[in-house]
Design an enzyme around this catalytic site. Structure first.
Site, PDB file in Angstrom:
ATOM      1  N   ASP A 115       0.868  -1.169   0.000  1.00  0.00           N
ATOM      2  CA  ASP A 115       0.000   0.000   0.000  1.00  0.00           C
ATOM      3  C   ASP A 115       0.917   1.235   0.000  1.00  0.00           C
ATOM      4  OD1 ASP A 115      -2.365   1.618   0.475  1.00  0.00           O
ATOM      5  OD2 ASP A 115      -1.679   1.779   2.542  1.00  0.00           O
ATOM      6  N   LEU A 116       0.378   2.362  -0.433  1.00  0.00           N
ATOM      7  CA  LEU A 116       1.208   3.582  -0.488  1.00  0.00           C
ATOM      8  C   LEU A 116       1.002   4.478   0.740  1.00  0.00           C
ATOM      9  CD1 LEU A 116       3.065   5.578  -2.122  1.00  0.00           C
ATOM     10  CD2 LEU A 116       0.956   6.526  -3.062  1.00  0.00           C
ATOM     11  N   ASP A 117      -0.238   5.025   0.833  1.00  0.00           N
ATOM     12  CA  ASP A 117      -0.522   6.020   1.876  1.00  0.00           C
ATOM     13  C   ASP A 117      -0.470   5.387   3.270  1.00  0.00           C
ATOM     14  OD1 ASP A 117      -1.119   8.130   0.026  1.00  0.00           O
ATOM     15  OD2 ASP A 117      -3.059   7.208  -0.346  1.00  0.00           O
TER      16      ASP A 117
ATOM     17  N   THR B  39       1.421  10.098   3.739  1.00  0.00           N
ATOM     18  CA  THR B  39       0.332  10.865   3.128  1.00  0.00           C
ATOM     19  C   THR B  39      -1.008  10.595   3.817  1.00  0.00           C
ATOM     20  OG1 THR B  39       0.562   9.156   1.469  1.00  0.00           O
ATOM     21  CG2 THR B  39       1.155  11.379   0.795  1.00  0.00           C
TER      22      THR B  39
ATOM     23  N   LYS C 106      -9.335   5.223   5.948  1.00  0.00           N
ATOM     24  CA  LYS C 106      -8.054   4.751   5.406  1.00  0.00           C
ATOM     25  C   LYS C 106      -8.271   3.614   4.418  1.00  0.00           C
ATOM     26  CE  LYS C 106      -4.927   6.180   9.075  1.00  0.00           C
ATOM     27  NZ  LYS C 106      -4.027   5.733  10.145  1.00  0.00           N
ATOM     28  N   GLY C 107      -7.634   3.723   3.274  1.00  0.00           N
ATOM     29  CA  GLY C 107      -7.708   2.665   2.259  1.00  0.00           C
ATOM     30  C   GLY C 107      -8.945   2.750   1.381  1.00  0.00           C
ATOM     31  N   ILE C 108      -9.866   3.635   1.725  1.00  0.00           N
ATOM     32  CA  ILE C 108     -11.155   3.736   1.027  1.00  0.00           C
ATOM     33  C   ILE C 108     -11.050   4.813  -0.063  1.00  0.00           C
ATOM     34  CG2 ILE C 108     -13.602   4.310   1.420  1.00  0.00           C
ATOM     35  CD1 ILE C 108     -12.853   1.789   2.891  1.00  0.00           C
TER      36      ILE C 108
ATOM     37  N   ARG D 282     -11.810   7.877  -2.782  1.00  0.00           N
ATOM     38  CA  ARG D 282     -12.179   9.271  -2.515  1.00  0.00           C
ATOM     39  C   ARG D 282     -13.697   9.424  -2.365  1.00  0.00           C
ATOM     40  NH1 ARG D 282      -9.915  13.224  -6.907  1.00  0.00           N
ATOM     41  NH2 ARG D 282      -8.081  11.946  -6.474  1.00  0.00           N
TER      42      ARG D 282
ATOM     43  N   SER E 185      -2.639   0.519  -4.417  1.00  0.00           N
ATOM     44  CA  SER E 185      -3.148   1.734  -3.771  1.00  0.00           C
ATOM     45  C   SER E 185      -4.544   2.092  -4.251  1.00  0.00           C
ATOM     46  CB  SER E 185      -2.197   2.904  -4.068  1.00  0.00           C
ATOM     47  OG  SER E 185      -2.748   4.112  -3.576  1.00  0.00           O
ATOM     48  N   ALA E 186      -5.328   2.694  -3.354  1.00  0.00           N
ATOM     49  CA  ALA E 186      -6.682   3.162  -3.707  1.00  0.00           C
ATOM     50  C   ALA E 186      -6.646   4.581  -4.255  1.00  0.00           C
ATOM     51  CB  ALA E 186      -7.573   3.120  -2.472  1.00  0.00           C
ATOM     52  N   SER E 187      -5.441   5.154  -4.332  1.00  0.00           N
ATOM     53  CA  SER E 187      -5.336   6.582  -4.668  1.00  0.00           C
ATOM     54  C   SER E 187      -5.097   6.847  -6.147  1.00  0.00           C
ATOM     55  CB  SER E 187      -4.188   7.197  -3.862  1.00  0.00           C
ATOM     56  OG  SER E 187      -3.922   8.497  -4.327  1.00  0.00           O
TER      57      SER E 187
ATOM     58  N   ASN F 183      -3.807   9.511  -7.022  1.00  0.00           N
ATOM     59  CA  ASN F 183      -2.562  10.286  -7.011  1.00  0.00           C
ATOM     60  C   ASN F 183      -1.321   9.405  -6.850  1.00  0.00           C
ATOM     61  OD1 ASN F 183      -3.632  13.115  -7.022  1.00  0.00           O
ATOM     62  ND2 ASN F 183      -4.644  12.428  -5.155  1.00  0.00           N
TER      63      ASN F 183
ATOM     64  N   LYS G 191     -10.787  -1.426  -1.968  1.00  0.00           N
ATOM     65  CA  LYS G 191     -10.658  -2.135  -0.689  1.00  0.00           C
ATOM     66  C   LYS G 191     -11.919  -1.831   0.126  1.00  0.00           C
ATOM     67  CE  LYS G 191      -5.776  -1.002  -1.066  1.00  0.00           C
ATOM     68  NZ  LYS G 191      -4.657  -0.160  -0.578  1.00  0.00           N
TER      69      LYS G 191
ATOM     70  N   GLU H 130      -0.102  -3.320   4.560  1.00  0.00           N
ATOM     71  CA  GLU H 130      -1.169  -2.330   4.717  1.00  0.00           C
ATOM     72  C   GLU H 130      -1.130  -1.598   6.050  1.00  0.00           C
ATOM     73  OE1 GLU H 130      -3.749  -0.803   3.657  1.00  0.00           O
ATOM     74  OE2 GLU H 130      -3.996  -1.608   1.643  1.00  0.00           O
ATOM     75  N   ASP H 131      -1.698  -0.391   6.080  1.00  0.00           N
ATOM     76  CA  ASP H 131      -1.906   0.302   7.357  1.00  0.00           C
ATOM     77  C   ASP H 131      -3.397   0.464   7.660  1.00  0.00           C
ATOM     78  OD1 ASP H 131      -2.377   2.241   5.308  1.00  0.00           O
ATOM     79  OD2 ASP H 131      -2.219   3.808   6.828  1.00  0.00           O
TER      80      ASP H 131
HETATM   81  C1  BG6 Z   1      -5.971   5.651  -0.057  1.00  0.00           C
HETATM   82  C2  BG6 Z   1      -6.034   6.425   1.221  1.00  0.00           C
HETATM   83  O1  BG6 Z   1      -4.678   5.184  -0.266  1.00  0.00           O
HETATM   84  O2  BG6 Z   1      -6.349   6.472  -1.163  1.00  0.00           O
HETATM   85  C3  BG6 Z   1      -7.395   7.069   1.404  1.00  0.00           C
HETATM   86  O3  BG6 Z   1      -5.779   5.547   2.300  1.00  0.00           O
HETATM   87  C4  BG6 Z   1      -7.720   7.910   0.170  1.00  0.00           C
HETATM   88  O4  BG6 Z   1      -7.381   7.869   2.566  1.00  0.00           O
HETATM   89  C5  BG6 Z   1      -7.648   7.026  -1.065  1.00  0.00           C
HETATM   90  O5  BG6 Z   1      -9.024   8.477   0.293  1.00  0.00           O
HETATM   91  C6  BG6 Z   1      -7.975   7.786  -2.353  1.00  0.00           C
HETATM   92  O6  BG6 Z   1      -6.958   8.706  -2.611  1.00  0.00           O
HETATM   93  P1  BG6 Z   1      -7.043   9.840  -3.739  1.00  0.00           P
HETATM   94  O7  BG6 Z   1      -5.639  10.383  -3.771  1.00  0.00           O
HETATM   95  O8  BG6 Z   1      -7.448   9.180  -5.020  1.00  0.00           O
HETATM   96  O9  BG6 Z   1      -8.046  10.824  -3.277  1.00  0.00           O
HETATM   97 MG    MG Z   2      -2.875   3.124   3.518  1.00  0.00          MG
END
Ligand code: BG6
Ligand code: MG
Length: 226
Positions: free
Chosen positions: A11-13, A19, A47-49, A51, A118-120, A122, A149, A173-174
Site C-alpha cells: 500500500d502507499l498512503d 500521506t 483509510k484505504g477507502i 475518494r 493503492s486506492a489513490s 494520485n 478495498k 497495509e496500514d
Molecule cells: C488511499 C487512502 O490510499 O487512497 C485514502 O488511504 C484515500 O485515505 C484514497 O481516500 C484515495 O486517494 P485519492 O488520492 O485518489 O483521493
Molecule cells: Mg494506507
C-alpha cells in the site's frame, strides 16, 4: 518444505509515505466547511477507502437529511483533492517512512517481485515524487479496479498481472479495509499500526521501522506451513 514468497504488494498512503496524515487534514478541512466534525478514530474508517466512498462516509456522519446531487458530490471530492494536492506539493524522498527504503532494497535484492496496491488516483504521481517508481514491477491504483478495498481486487489485480499465485503473495497495509482485502485474496497480510484496528492481520508491527524483509518472509513461511 518452506514456500517462498514471489510477490510483495505494498500500500502507499501510510506504509511507504505518511500521506495518510495529509488525507486526514484535507478531509478535516472539507468537513469543517460542511459543519461536520470527525476525529482520528473515525478517520481510521476512511483509510484505504476511495475518494468518493470516503466522502459518502463523511456525509453520512454529518447525517445530512437532504441527499446531495452527484454534481455537488463531485465538486466536494474535487475540493478535498485540491487541499490534498496543496499539502503534498513539497513531498520528496525525505518523506519516505523510516525503514521503507531498506525494506524495498532487501526485497529487490532477494529477487522477489514488487507491486503497488493503492486506492489513490494520485499514487503514480506520489511514487515519482518519492523517486521510488523504478522499484515497482507493477502499479495498481484507483484507475485499475472496479471495486476498491476491502474488496480483494486491488491485490489480485497485481498478482494476475505478474502471473503469481495468490498464496505466494504478501500484502502490506496500514488500513483495516486493506487487511480485509489481502485476507480475502488468500494472501499473507502484514499490517503496520495499532492492534486495536489491525488485529486481523497475519503479522503486525507498530511502526514502519520494524518492517524487516527477513522477518516478513519468515512469518510468511510459517503461515504457509500450516
Ligand atoms: C488511499 C487512502 O490510499 O487512497 C485514502 O488511504 C484515500 O485515505 C484514497 O481516500 C484515495 O486517494 P485519492 O488520492 O485518489 O483521493
Ligand atoms: Mg494506507
Amino acid at each position: 518444505m518452506a514456500h517462498s514468497a514471489e510477490l510483495i504488494i505494498y500500500d502507499l498512503d501510510g506504509v511507504i509515505t505518511d500521506t495518510a496524515e495529509f488525507h486526514f487534514l484535507a478531509w478535516k478541512q472539507l468537513a469543517e466547511e460542511l459543519d461536520i466534525t470527525f476525529d482520528r478514530r473515525f478517520n481510521e474508517r476512511l483509510k484505504g477507502i476511495s475518494r468518493m466512498d470516503s466522502l459518502e462516509l463523511i456525509l453520512a456522519l454529518g447525517g445530512s437529511k437532504t441527499a446531495l446531487s452527484m454534481e455537488k458530490k463531485l465538486e466536494l471530492a474535487a475540493r478535498k483533492n485540491g487541499y490534498y494536492l496543496e499539502l503534498i506539493e513539497e513531498i520528496s524522498p525525505g518523506h519516505i517512512l523510516p525503514g521503507i527504503k531498506t525494506l524495498l532494497d532487501d526485497n529487490k535484492q532477494a529477487g522477489v517481485k514488487i507491486a503497488l496496491g493503492s486506492a489513490s488516483k494520485n499514487a503514480p504521481h506520489i511514487l515519482d515524487m518519492l523517486e521510488l517508481s523504478d522499484y515497482f514491477d507493477y502499479i495498481v491504483d484507483a484507475a485499475q479496479v472496479q471495486k476498491g478495498k476491502p474488496d480483494p481486487e486491488t491485490f489480485t489485480n497485481a498478482a494476475d498481472a505478474l502471473g503469481v499465485a495468490y498464496e505466494n503473495c504478501i500484502g502490506v497495509e496500514d488500513a483495516a479495509a486493506g487487511v480485509d482485502a489481502i485476507n480475502s485474496a488468500g494472501m499473507f497480510s502484514v499490517a503496520v499500526g495499532d492492534q486495536s484496528h489491525l488485529g486481523h492481520a497475519h503479522y503486525r508491527v507498530d511502526d514502519t521501522k520494524d518492517l524487516m524483509f527477513e522477518n516478513m518472509i519468515q512469518c510468511f513461511q510459517d503461515w504457509r506451513k500450516i
